[in-house]
Design an enzyme around this catalytic site. Structure first.
Site, PDB file in Angstrom:
ATOM      1  N   LYS A  91      -2.308   9.784  10.073  1.00  0.00           N
ATOM      2  CA  LYS A  91      -0.535   9.731  10.408  1.00  0.00           C
ATOM      3  C   LYS A  91      -0.541  11.167   9.768  1.00  0.00           C
ATOM      4  O   LYS A  91      -1.205  12.430   9.389  1.00  0.00           O
ATOM      5  CB  LYS A  91      -0.354   9.525   8.568  1.00  0.00           C
ATOM      6  CG  LYS A  91       0.994   8.643   9.306  1.00  0.00           C
ATOM      7  CD  LYS A  91       1.099   7.707   7.777  1.00  0.00           C
ATOM      8  CE  LYS A  91       2.902   8.576   7.871  1.00  0.00           C
ATOM      9  NZ  LYS A  91       2.853   7.252   6.530  1.00  0.00           N
ATOM     10  N   SER A 148       6.490   3.132   7.303  1.00  0.00           N
ATOM     11  CA  SER A 148       6.811   5.074   8.039  1.00  0.00           C
ATOM     12  C   SER A 148       5.575   4.984   8.636  1.00  0.00           C
ATOM     13  O   SER A 148       5.352   5.691   9.775  1.00  0.00           O
ATOM     14  CB  SER A 148       6.726   6.219   7.434  1.00  0.00           C
ATOM     15  OG  SER A 148       5.459   6.466   6.015  1.00  0.00           O
ATOM     16  N   SER A 161       4.563   1.483   3.539  1.00  0.00           N
ATOM     17  CA  SER A 161       4.287   2.192   4.203  1.00  0.00           C
ATOM     18  C   SER A 161       3.374   1.801   5.371  1.00  0.00           C
ATOM     19  O   SER A 161       3.022   2.455   6.714  1.00  0.00           O
ATOM     20  CB  SER A 161       4.562   3.638   4.551  1.00  0.00           C
ATOM     21  OG  SER A 161       5.983   3.964   4.444  1.00  0.00           O
TER      22      SER A 161
END
Lengths: 484, 92, 474
Positions: A77, A152, A176
């Site tokens: 990420k 997210s 997330s």
């Protein structure tokens, strides 16, 4: 193709010499080449560097070297620092920032032999539930590209579900990891707060953030956690609790395991297909000997309000460092104040600005007690609800999300509605628990549905064992989105 | 719910366009209305939670670690002069 | 109308540690800009703080030295404000649960003892240093994250002189305790001064003016003097004082108001989620307590009473703590500590300054100075020979008795040996001999000097004098 394998299958084949790490890495890169234009999971990657790492891994293996992830390509990420690579958090404000250091999890992945490659998309600074708030543009759900992949850590989920990597790292502040895993049909684990070092994870809400893996099955999740877990002398909030052997605990046996169903999770807006899928999953576990117990988490309805006060307050301070002095895309001004305000006004996306403003407001003079302090107290009540429930049960089962993935653009103008969709995942972070989402079905439109299990602090062994038992009893993990 | 947005954005150092201000203002008000919910609860005598895991005395011994070089330290800087991070003139 | 000043001080002191508060970068002054920095103290994305145990120990130690309580719970808070030298744009500090509270500092003042209560001494982090050029500013973050103790007094200070003496006393306590070098030149001590004036007898405080960032104690005194008279003039002329922050202009000798935005001070404090609270255990506190040293004022008094040292001598030994420690070490067994003190203060100190050698590197043993004093006392050597021996032992580390032996410096008191020297002197100096015989007593001193010279200082002057008189009159 090796890119579609799980970690443990790939390791088997690497060990047997059927495939090399270079081939596995090339397969991932080719997959990205062919489908990522559509999915937009990757913000950036360095093919050459990835292949160099793969060659090193192959050589290590040839020389008898070992590693839990030796030669396995893992996507990261864009909120986790990788030395000498850009780090943007899907924001314009970081400009051409290149990290001069590795996050602790990256160091651990490297020590385990992983190929750390590719930065995957996310909501800017992890603020969002759809990966629509990205300076890199929205990622798309591989099961239906008109739909969001969740967020997210949307890019992390898409990359795994679409076989653009073997596994990925995400971060979870209010769901997330679990929510995009549910919406993309993969496994997402949020470890107990303090289980995994946060050093090198760009902070959104420090008391809630936790790094975790997104994988193709539960065994991979256990393997990844094994590698990244443990106390870190660079993170004061990491816990020195011993790290158990997670994989050896995957016995397939849930007899006597007590699973709680919270009464308060029967919320308005819970999609009937989601409800049915989760009920079937719970039945499946009951059939295998788990004991199902109705429990009460009375403060559930206050979780979202509590979360949005605490998370935004912490974020307002955490994101103050992005002001154009030491790094990032500066917008000039006549004095530092003007430079800061312009840089932040232009550099941050709207959701981030909204949350910083909210967080600033709830901490500001005259409002602190009414909002922030009160939210911290309600957080105590929520935590106590869970600790009480865990006296009766070992795990708590629920849907991960109230609905399958919604359409891109559907909720962008109504932030509050977007926030409300986090109802099942948020309390886990407020209470510092561990949680996992695993596939438990599909909607009639072919969108994945996730089952969430939550466990007590450091209860990952039970959590993974239960998730693994259910996964092995079903066939969901073998379904792949059609993308070619 | 009335929010003095100009005061908050000044504190937060975020310059908003007037369009953004018009859009964000009611959204913020809606969220604040929603969080009013917490006032329903009696929290008297409840200790606030600042950390999810109760830890204490997490300390580091006073031992040197390698620092960045000046070049590394300044490598991301928008502007530098003589080893310093350059900013617009600070007026006190 | 009679007025009185009410002054409170907030003193920021850099703690003496090897590394910074939250990271392993060197706590070091004078390095090339931005070389003692890392992701943590530069506020890079993703970096996290871990507290320096030594800084917490030194904070607790300071608490004990300032007669503070060290509470069983302390926590960290974020103080939010934007400034280019503040890397995270929040400063980590201790708002409502500081590491030490409720103490006091006592010091000599106005012929008596002054006492200033300390509200708290809390730990925080220093910020970077800004340099201002014609059309831009530059920031060096080497100082950012250095552990900083903020010592906050109650408004107990009633005059600029008292503020000055308090600061000097505080500085010597901190130096004594080894918690800070308090090097003003290096900016290790900075001070914010809060001043208000009120009519004598009023119980309520007047509007408070804060003068920020003073870096010299004499500056604090001058600024306070100026500010008190300014405030009195405002009141006298019927004006109204406002609570404000002012800056001291040392060249102009005035304070002037700073341009502050209305809500610049909404710091939005909240508990830092990255740092866990500190709960000092009894064992931990006991270990810190072991490091507590005697404070300068108490030591001075003890030197004066136990060793009968004059105030001036005691002050020298207190001002230079290491010299004082040395004196205590060597005078322990000695019979005449006062004389030992004289040697330490006059001869040893001069020699240390002259050679740049430190006490730790002295070659001679701790018994050497008392031994030397004893030789003079017993009349075995003259004090001028003692000087020579001291220089020798400083150089070589030999014991005084050994030097006396080797160089044959022991005093000649035997009149048989000395008579020859005296007769030689009388023979060689008929003029002075004549003068003496004519009644000029001082001529005897000249002859005595000649004998001393001839004996290379070894002659006992008393015996020489008697012998010369005897021969001349004989």
């Amino acid at each position: 193709m090796p890119n579609s394998l799980t970690i443990h299958r790939l390791i088997e084949r690497l060990n047997s010499g059927d495939v090399t790490s270079r081939q596995a890495t090339e397969a991932c890169l080719n997959r990205i080449q062919s489908i990522d234009r559509e999915l937009n999971a990757f913000i950036g990657f360095d093919s050459e560097e990835a292949l160099t790492q793969a060659d090193v891994a192959d050589k290590t293996r040839a020389n008898g070297g070992e590693g839990a992830l030796l030669g396995v390509p893992i996507a990261i990420k864009d909120a986790i620092a990788v030395k000498d690579h850009p780090l943007n958090c899907a924001s314009k404000i970081l400009g051409d920032f290149v990290s001069p250091y590795d996050a602790t999890v990256i160091r651990k992945l490297r020590n385990a032999g992983a190929i750390v490659f590719g930065r995957v998309n996310m909501d800017e600074f992890a603020m969002g539930s759809s990966t629509e708030n990205s300076s890199h543009g929205p990622s798309r759900n591989p099961w239906n590209i008109k739909h969001i992949p969740g967020g997210s850590s949307g890019g992390s989920a898409v990359a795994v579900a679409a076989d653009e990597c073997v596994a990925s790292l995400g971060s979870d502040t209010g769901g997330s990891i679990r929510q995009p895993a549910a919406l993309c049909g993969c496994v997402g684990l949020k470890p107990t707060y303090g289980r995994v070092s946060r050093y090198g994870l760009v902070a959104f809400a420090s008391s809630l953030d936790q790094i975790g893996p997104l994988t193709k099955d539960v065994r991979d999740s256990a393997t990844m956690l094994q590698v990244i877990a443990g106390v870190d002398d660079r993170d004061s909030t990491s816990v020195s609790e011993a790290v158990p052997d997670y994989s050896s605990n995957l016995t397939g046996d849930v007899k006597g395991l007590r699973i709680g169903l919270p009464r308060e999770y029967q919320v308005d807006g819970l999609d009937s297909e989601v409800k049915d899928s989760v009920n079937s999953a719970v039945e499946c576990l009951a059939e295998r000997g788990a004991e199902i117990i109705e429990i009460s988490l009375p403060h559930t309805e206050y979780a979202i309000a509590t979360y949005y006060i605490i998370a935004t307050a912490e974020a307002s301070a955490n994101l103050a460092r992005f002001e154009g002095v030491r790094y990032g895309a500066r917008v000039n001004g006549s004095d530092p104040q003007e430079m800061n305000s312009k840089t932040r006004g232009i550099g941050f996306g709207e959701e981030v600005k909204r949350r910083i403003i909210l967080g600033t407001y709830v901490l500001s003079s005259g409002y602190y007690d009414a909002y922030y302090l009160r939210a911290q107290k309600v957080r105590t009540l929520i935590r106590e609800d869970y600790l009480k429930a865990f006296e009766e049960v070992d795990l708590i089962a629920s849907p991960t999300t109230p609905t399958p993935a919604f359409k891109i653009g559907e909720k962008v103008d109504d932030p509050l509605q977007m926030y409300l969709s986090d109802i099942f995942t948020i309390s886990c972070n407020l209470a510092g628990l561990c949680g996992i989402s695993i596939p438990c079905g599909f909607s009639k439109h072919g969108l994945p549905i996730g089952l969430q299990l939550q466990g007590r602090p450091f209860g990952e062994p039970d959590l993974l064992r239960c998730a693994h038992t259910y996964e092995q009893a079903t066939d969901w993990r073998n379904k792949k989105p059609k993308l070619d | 719910m009335n929010v003095d947005l100009s005061r908050v954005v000044r504190l937060a150092r975020i310059e908003l366009t007037s369009e953004e201000e018009h859009r964000i203002s009611p959204q913020l008000a809606a969220v604040l209305r929603y969080v009013e919910k917490l006032k329903e609860l009696n929290v008297e005598g409840v200790e606030p939670t600042a950390h999810a895991v109760p830890l204490e005395n997490v300390l580091r011994e006073d031992e040197l670690r390698v620092s960045l070089t000046q070049e590394e330290a300044l490598s991301n800087a928008p502007k530098t002069v003589n080893g310093l991070f350059v900013v617009p003139k600070i007026v006190e | 109308m009679e007025y009185e000043a009410v002054i409170g001080l907030e003193t920021h002191v850099q703690l003496k540690t090897h590394t910074k508060m939250w990271c392993g970068c060197a706590n070091e002054y004078g390095s090339e800009p931005n070389t003692n920095v890392c992701p943590v103290c530069l506020g890079l994305p993703g970096a996290l703080p871990v507290p320096n145990a030594e800084a917490l120990r030194k904070t607790a130690l300071t608490g004990f030295l300032l007669n503070c309580d060290v509470p069983s719970y302390a926590k960290w808070d974020r103080k939010n404000y934007f400034y280019p030298d503040n890397p995270k744009n929040y400063q980590l500090t201790q708002l409502d649960f500081p590491s030490t509270v409720s103490g006091c500092v006592e010091f000599e003042f106005g012929g008596g003892v002054g006492k200033v209560r300390v509200n708290r001494a809390h730990l925080e982090e220093d910020v970077g240093k800004s340099f201002h050029f014609s059309d831009f500013s530059g920031v060096d973050f080497n100082r950012a994250g250095v552990p900083l103790l903020e010592i906050v007094t109650e408004p107990d200070i009633s005059s600029p002189d008292m503020a000055y003496e308090y600061l000097n006393a505080l500085k010597s306590i901190l130096e004594y305790g080894g918690v800070s070098d308090c090097d003003m030149e290096k900016g290790q001590v900075r001070c914010d001064v809060n001043i208000s004036v009120r009519q004598k007898g009023d119980t309520e405080l007047g509007e408070k003016v804060e003068i920020k960032n003073m870096n010299s104690f004499s500056g604090v005194r001058r600024a306070a003097r100026y500010e008190i008279s300014r405030q009195m003039e405002v009141i006298e002329s019927g004006g109204e004082l406002v609570q404000e922050t002012r800056r001291w202009d040392d060249d102009a000798g005035i304070t002037d108001g700073m341009r502050t935005k209305e809500d610049a001070h909404d710091y939005r404090y909240f508990p830092d989620p990255d740092l866990m609270p500190h709960r000092p255990s009894e064992e931990w506190l006991a270990a810190v307590r072991e490091e507590v040293v005697e404070l300068p004022l108490a030591r001075k008094r003890r030197f004066m009473t136990s060793f009968q040292l004059p105030e001036s001598g005691a002050e020298v030994l207190v001002a230079d703590a290491r010299l004082g420690d040395y004196f205590e070490e060597v005078s322990g067994e000695g019979k005449n500590p006062k004389l030992v003190a004289n040697w330490v203060i006059n001869n040893l100190r001069a020699k240390l300054v002259e050679t740049g050698i430190s006490i730790a590197d002295l070659k001679f043993s701790s018994t050497a100075i008392p031994e030397l004093v004893g030789l003079v006392e017993e009349g075995q050597i003259s004090s001028s020979i003692a000087q020579e021996i001291f220089a020798d032992m400083f150089e070589t580390g030999k014991d005084p008795k050994v030097i006396v032996e080797e160089k044959g410096l022991s005093q000649m008191s035997d009149s048989g040996d000395l008579e020859a020297f005296c007769r030689d002197a009388i023979e060689a100096n008929p003029g002075p001999v004549d003068d003496f015989r004519k009644g000029k007593e001082t001529a005897l001193n000249f002859l005595k000097g000649q004998v001393m010279k001839a004996s290379r200082g070894k002659a006992n002057p008393q015996v020489v004098g008697d012998l010369l008189v005897k021969i001349l009159n004989g």
